[in-house]
Design an enzyme around this catalytic site. Sequence first.
Site, short mmCIF file in Angstrom:
data_model
loop_
_atom_site.label_atom_id
_atom_site.label_comp_id
_atom_site.label_asym_id
_atom_site.label_seq_id
_atom_site.Cartn_x
_atom_site.Cartn_y
_atom_site.Cartn_z
N HIS A 133 0.84 -1.20 0.00
CA HIS A 133 0.00 0.00 0.00
C HIS A 133 0.87 1.26 0.00
CE1 HIS A 133 -3.61 2.36 1.36
NE2 HIS A 133 -2.66 3.12 1.88
N GLU A 134 1.88 1.28 0.89
CA GLU A 134 2.73 2.47 1.00
C GLU A 134 3.67 2.62 -0.21
OE1 GLU A 134 1.60 4.49 2.99
OE2 GLU A 134 0.71 3.30 4.57
N ILE A 135 4.20 1.51 -0.71
CA ILE A 135 5.04 1.60 -1.91
C ILE A 135 4.21 2.08 -3.10
CG2 ILE A 135 6.38 0.26 -3.60
CD1 ILE A 135 7.56 -1.32 -1.23
#
Length: 163
Positions: A133-135
């Site tokens: 999600h963060e990448i």
Amino acid sequence: MTVRTILSYPDPGLSMICEPVSSFDETLSNLAQDLLETMRDAPGVGITAAHIGVFQRLFVLELSASQGPLYYVNPEILWASDETIRHMEGSVSMPGATDEVERPRHVRFRYQDLSGNPHEEEAKDFHAVCIQHEIDQLDGIFWLKRLSRLKRERLVKKWQKEK
């Protein structure tokens, strides 16, 4: 440490691809601490520098109080399993809006710590979901883009109405 202003969806900054971090210095450490404070204030379990308008490849996760914060600089997924998991996702940039997203259940990734030291790790289940999600966000892919067009449009309409 400062709680920073979080970009709100649909801010164009949430679609920007972040630049690699090249200086592992006090400025980076201060940014990481500001991210942690901002994430806790939101509240959330993860936040990228892009969420506060700093377009560098840095994010922090805090999946449990006992584990504490985890900082990831210049992260990159090396491998993802064919097996998937469905999990509810949302964003500090779109508080209150969540939906189920399907992602690989297991990933192998590399990153640098705040000192620039390289690491390679594996993550499964919720941790793997958070890493991906963060990448995605660092790559300019806001989590809504992982939903079907119909689900995305319904969720945005509902969120804007409640906002």
